[in-house]
Design a protein around this motif. Structure first.
Motif, PDB file in Angstrom:
ATOM      1  N   ILE A  20     -28.897   2.082 -17.904  1.00 56.72           N
ATOM      2  CA  ILE A  20     -30.312   1.787 -17.648  1.00 56.72           C
ATOM      3  C   ILE A  20     -31.014   3.028 -17.103  1.00 56.72           C
ATOM      4  N   ALA A  21     -30.356   3.723 -16.168  1.00 58.87           N
ATOM      5  CA  ALA A  21     -30.950   4.918 -15.573  1.00 58.87           C
ATOM      6  C   ALA A  21     -31.186   6.002 -16.619  1.00 58.87           C
ATOM      7  N   VAL A  22     -30.245   6.184 -17.525  1.00 56.66           N
ATOM      8  CA  VAL A  22     -30.407   7.189 -18.577  1.00 56.66           C
ATOM      9  C   VAL A  22     -31.569   6.814 -19.492  1.00 56.66           C
ATOM     10  N   ALA A  23     -31.673   5.542 -19.866  1.00 55.89           N
ATOM     11  CA  ALA A  23     -32.775   5.102 -20.720  1.00 55.89           C
ATOM     12  C   ALA A  23     -34.112   5.307 -20.038  1.00 55.89           C
ATOM     13  N   LEU A  24     -34.178   4.962 -18.753  1.00 56.78           N
ATOM     14  CA  LEU A  24     -35.431   5.086 -18.011  1.00 56.78           C
ATOM     15  C   LEU A  24     -35.861   6.552 -17.899  1.00 56.78           C
ATOM     16  N   THR A  25     -34.922   7.435 -17.566  1.00 54.10           N
ATOM     17  CA  THR A  25     -35.280   8.843 -17.407  1.00 54.10           C
ATOM     18  C   THR A  25     -35.599   9.493 -18.750  1.00 54.10           C
ATOM     19  N   ALA A  30     -35.662  -3.220 -15.239  1.00 54.32           N
ATOM     20  CA  ALA A  30     -35.638  -4.353 -16.168  1.00 54.32           C
ATOM     21  C   ALA A  30     -36.397  -4.052 -17.444  1.00 54.32           C
ATOM     22  N   GLY A  31     -37.408  -3.184 -17.337  1.00 54.24           N
ATOM     23  CA  GLY A  31     -38.188  -2.831 -18.516  1.00 54.24           C
ATOM     24  C   GLY A  31     -37.467  -1.887 -19.454  1.00 54.24           C
ATOM     25  N   ALA A  32     -36.407  -1.236 -18.973  1.00 59.97           N
ATOM     26  CA  ALA A  32     -35.699  -0.244 -19.783  1.00 59.97           C
ATOM     27  C   ALA A  32     -34.410  -0.768 -20.405  1.00 59.97           C
ATOM     28  N   VAL A  33     -33.983  -1.985 -20.077  1.00 61.30           N
ATOM     29  CA  VAL A  33     -32.660  -2.449 -20.534  1.00 61.30           C
ATOM     30  C   VAL A  33     -32.597  -2.606 -22.052  1.00 61.30           C
ATOM     31  N   ALA A  34     -33.702  -3.025 -22.676  1.00 63.26           N
ATOM     32  CA  ALA A  34     -33.684  -3.193 -24.127  1.00 63.26           C
ATOM     33  C   ALA A  34     -33.479  -1.853 -24.817  1.00 63.26           C
ATOM     34  N   LEU A  35     -34.170  -0.828 -24.334  1.00 64.53           N
ATOM     35  CA  LEU A  35     -34.001   0.513 -24.905  1.00 64.53           C
ATOM     36  C   LEU A  35     -32.596   1.033 -24.647  1.00 64.53           C
ATOM     37  N   ALA A  36     -32.063   0.763 -23.457  1.00 65.90           N
ATOM     38  CA  ALA A  36     -30.695   1.188 -23.148  1.00 65.90           C
ATOM     39  C   ALA A  36     -29.698   0.600 -24.137  1.00 65.90           C
ATOM     40  N   ASP A  93     -37.132  -5.939 -38.342  1.00 67.31           N
ATOM     41  CA  ASP A  93     -35.808  -6.516 -38.594  1.00 67.31           C
ATOM     42  C   ASP A  93     -35.183  -7.103 -37.332  1.00 67.31           C
ATOM     43  N   THR A  94     -35.290  -6.372 -36.217  1.00 65.72           N
ATOM     44  CA  THR A  94     -34.615  -6.766 -34.978  1.00 65.72           C
ATOM     45  C   THR A  94     -35.527  -6.515 -33.791  1.00 65.72           C
ATOM     46  N   VAL A  95     -35.582  -7.482 -32.878  1.00 60.86           N
ATOM     47  CA  VAL A  95     -36.325  -7.329 -31.633  1.00 60.86           C
ATOM     48  C   VAL A  95     -35.329  -7.478 -30.488  1.00 60.86           C
ATOM     49  N   VAL A  96     -35.371  -6.536 -29.553  1.00 64.71           N
ATOM     50  CA  VAL A  96     -34.420  -6.495 -28.442  1.00 64.71           C
ATOM     51  C   VAL A  96     -35.175  -6.811 -27.153  1.00 64.71           C
ATOM     52  N   VAL A  97     -34.677  -7.794 -26.403  1.00 62.50           N
ATOM     53  CA  VAL A  97     -35.452  -8.369 -25.306  1.00 62.50           C
ATOM     54  C   VAL A  97     -34.600  -8.473 -24.033  1.00 62.50           C
ATOM     55  N   PRO A  98     -35.150  -8.080 -22.880  1.00 63.65           N
ATOM     56  CA  PRO A  98     -34.425  -8.270 -21.615  1.00 63.65           C
ATOM     57  C   PRO A  98     -34.253  -9.758 -21.286  1.00 63.65           C
ATOM     58  N   ILE A  99     -33.195 -10.082 -20.554  1.00 60.90           N
ATOM     59  CA  ILE A  99     -32.983 -11.457 -20.097  1.00 60.90           C
ATOM     60  C   ILE A  99     -32.700 -11.467 -18.605  1.00 60.90           C
ATOM     61  N   GLY A 100     -33.476 -12.235 -17.870  1.00 64.68           N
ATOM     62  CA  GLY A 100     -33.171 -12.572 -16.488  1.00 64.68           C
ATOM     63  C   GLY A 100     -32.865 -14.059 -16.464  1.00 64.68           C
ATOM     64  N   GLY A 101     -33.906 -14.862 -16.225  1.00 67.60           N
ATOM     65  CA  GLY A 101     -33.753 -16.310 -16.295  1.00 67.60           C
ATOM     66  C   GLY A 101     -33.891 -16.859 -17.697  1.00 67.60           C
TER      67      GLY A 101
END
Length: 403
Positions: free
Chosen positions: A259-264, A277-283, A170-178
């Motif tokens: 982000i730190a909470v998601a990563l840990t 950057a890899g954890a922002v979507a989960l956060a 249904d939904t895909v969550v993706v990090p954005i930089g550039g």
């Protein structure tokens, strides 16, 4: 504008180098959020990041003359590794400009893949300016980290994999930089099924896309500040902004603490290590930064795992603080035998583990008959912290929470 056909055309080229990464159902995060969470583990990709996909597709398109002259690029680390490996595989010389504060682990990895690393500038944008100077001086082809259709198309193959493995998403969550990653993924998913929702996520300290969408045109931040160095860009690309405006349903932001909470949590519960950057979507999912229904099928894209060990130590500590698992306090004791033992007895009664104690009877901030004590403590959550502070206060201690 980047087309669905461009992404399809990139699939065979990318598959020669990149892995089809796992899509893993997470009992842990499904239970936490109430949604049906599947983690796209792109951090298991070669070089530890999705960047190898776009770099492979772009470098494969070089003419013979361009291959002979070599390539140059700028990167905070992950694109650097992707370009270095993709170029080395086909015998093309690569020069990579990285910010002076780029993580040591990423610099070493880039060199190990055959890239000639040049450290320059305080962030990605400064590094990119220098890379363009080298492009002009040396006649190299510039391989943009995100604002290039071939690069975007390569990254979009992640979207094709998600749909192949989970067509009911249904939904895909993706990090954005550039914006190259989300442009490719959104193009792939909307090409497969227009109903699939694509949510972009930025760090609050590098939120150029969110601000650009709000203003209706591209803006450039004066500076960026975030633990998610892989998405720490001051602005979004021209081509990527066009695609994002057309195909991305919503863009949200998350704080460094989130982000730190998601990563840990990911590391502790799923035994999976992501970079910031890899954890922002989960956060964004964990913090419910966008609306979703119970049992909605959501795929957070975990797109990078290249975190510097020194940074990891700081991020883990930040995550423990934010979840009430680590506490640093200061109090004052009477300078007499047994005073410290009495304090420790209170901590023991409250089932607090002591990491360290610093006892200072020479501090100018306390009376000569007193001693200042700082304690590093392991606690079990915010409720436990509150109970501990109440217990110490009831015993007559004045407590300052330092962390």
């Amino acid at each position: 504008m980047l087309s669905f056909e461009d992404v399809l055309a990139a699939q065979d080229t990318v598959s020669e180098t990149a892995r089809h990464t796992p899509l893993d159902y997470s009992h842990t995060f499904s239970a936490m959020t109430g949604a049906d969470i599947h983690l796209k583990l792109e951090l298991f990709q070669r070089t530890g990041s999705f960047k190898i996909r776009g770099a492979t597709n772009r470098i494969a398109s070089l003419s013979d003359a361009e291959r002979e002259a070599g390539v140059v690029t700028a990167s905070a680390g992950n694109h650097a590794q992707g370009v270095a490996l993709a170029a080395t595989r086909i015998g093309v010389d690569s020069k990579i400009v990285m910010p002076e504060r780029a993580p040591v682990s990423k610099v070493k990895a880039t060199r190990s893949y055959g890239g000639n690393v040049v450290l320059h500038g305080r962030d990605y944008d400064a590094a990119a300016e220098h890379a363009h100077e080298l492009e002009r001086e040396e006649g190299r082809t510039y391989v943009h980290a995100f604002d290039d259709e071939k690069v975007m198309a390569g990254q979009g193959t992640i979207g094709l994999e998600i749909y192949e493995d989970l067509p009911g998403v249904d939904t895909v969550v993706v990090p954005i930089g550039g914006g190259g990653l989300i442009s490719g993924i959104a193009t792939a998913l909307k090409g497969k099924d227009e109903r699939i929702r694509v949510i972009g996520v930025q760090a609050e300290g590098a939120s150029s896309v969110a601000e650009s969408l709000e203003k209706g045109h591209r803006i450039e931040r004066d500076s960026v500040e975030t633990i998610a160095d892989g998405i720490a860009t001051r602005t979004v690309g021209e081509q990527t902004f066009e695609v994002i405006s057309d195909r991305v349903d919503e863009v949200v932001t998350v704080s460094d603490s989130e982000i730190a909470v998601a990563l840990t949590t990911l590391l502790e519960r799923s035994k999976t290590l992501a970079e910031g950057a890899g954890a922002v979507a989960l956060a964004a999912v964990m913090e419910e930064k966008f609306d979703f229904e119970d049992d909605e099928t959501i795929v957070p894209a975990l797109c990078g795992g290249n975190i510097d060990l020194n940074t990891l130590t700081n991020v883990i500590m930040r995550g423990l603080v934010e979840t009430g698992r680590y506490l640093k306090i200061r109090t004052v004791l009477q300078d007499r035998p047994g005073a410290l033992e009495e304090l420790v007895e209170v901590l023991s009664r409250e089932q607090v583990n002591i990491y360290g104690i610093e006892h200072d009877r020479t501090s100018r901030d306390v009376a000569m008959s007193s001693a200042e004590v700082e304690l590093d403590l392991e606690t079990r959550g915010h409720d436990h912290v509150a109970e501990l502070i109440d217990a110490l206060t009831d015993e007559g201690y004045e407590v300052d929470v330092l962390v």
